[in-house]
Design an enzyme around this catalytic site. Structure first.
Site, PDB file in Angstrom:
ATOM      1  NE  ARG A  28     -44.280  26.267 -63.918  1.00  0.00           N
ATOM      2  CZ  ARG A  28     -44.923  27.392 -63.689  1.00  0.00           C
ATOM      3  NH1 ARG A  28     -45.551  27.573 -62.552  1.00  0.00           N
ATOM      4  NH2 ARG A  28     -44.955  28.331 -64.606  1.00  0.00           N
ATOM      5  CD  GLU A  95     -48.968  16.950 -63.311  1.00  0.00           C
ATOM      6  OE1 GLU A  95     -48.685  16.955 -64.517  1.00  0.00           O
ATOM      7  OE2 GLU A  95     -48.097  16.981 -62.415  1.00  0.00           O
TER       8      GLU A  95
END
Length: 182
Positions: A28, A95
């Site tokens: 992130r 992902e």
């Protein structure tokens, strides 16, 4: 406290690489891009590993681009950096589902729990539980997508990885990861 445990007894080398990348880093951005992940990326590159790190310009919209899917599929190793806000990103969770699909085809998947308790990820509690609840509300018409993401967050529980907590020097922690990847 940090743990450098991994069941991956194998050694990885860019000379035996079969795809476009040796390592794909999933993270992130707002949590770790300009710190831990940036340092890990540089350390991997310094050791000669062709490493994929996303470019902010790549992330447009909620669906993973064909370019990103190709990079995931053509990587030998995926390192997933679970951080406090990782699960709030639909991009990161997509992902993650792709990594686990690629794992079935021989890709090595290595989780790193960066300043989060691994049990929060596995049990989907704390910020991970809140993030999934948020996704359930957002995608209430596509519950299959949410269930895939829940399973994807649960599956790393069976994988050996690293847990980083404050107080342990990041540089030493990263060197531990590099030793396993080499």
């Amino acid at each position: 406290m940090a743990a450098f445990s991994t069941d991956e007894g194998d050694s990885f080398s860019s000379s035996t690489h079969r795809g476009d990348y040796d390592v794909f880093l999933s993270f992130r951005g707002e949590d770790t891009r300009h710190g831990f992940t940036g340092y890990l990326y540089q350390a991997l590159c310094d050791k000669g590993f062709k490493t994929f790190i996303d470019n902010k310009d790549l992330q447009k919209g909620e669906e993973i681009s064909a370019e990103l899917i190709k990079a995931i599929k053509s990587s030998m190793i995926s390192i997933i950096i679970f951080s406090q806000n990782y699960a709030f990103s639909t991009w990161c969770l997509e992902e993650l589902t792709k990594f686990l699909e690629c794992k079935k085809n021989g890709q090595t998947v290595l989780p790193v729990y960066y300043k989060v308790d691994p049990s929060e990820v596995h049990k989907q509690e704390g910020s991970f539980g809140l993030a999934l609840t948020t996704h359930e509300k957002k995608f209430e018409n596509n519950i299959e997508k949410v269930l895939r993401r829940r399973v994807a967050l649960y599956e790393p529980a069976s994988l050996s990885g690293w847990h980083y907590e404050d107080g342990f020097p990041e540089y030493q922690f990263i060197q531990g990861i590099i030793r396993v990847v080499c």
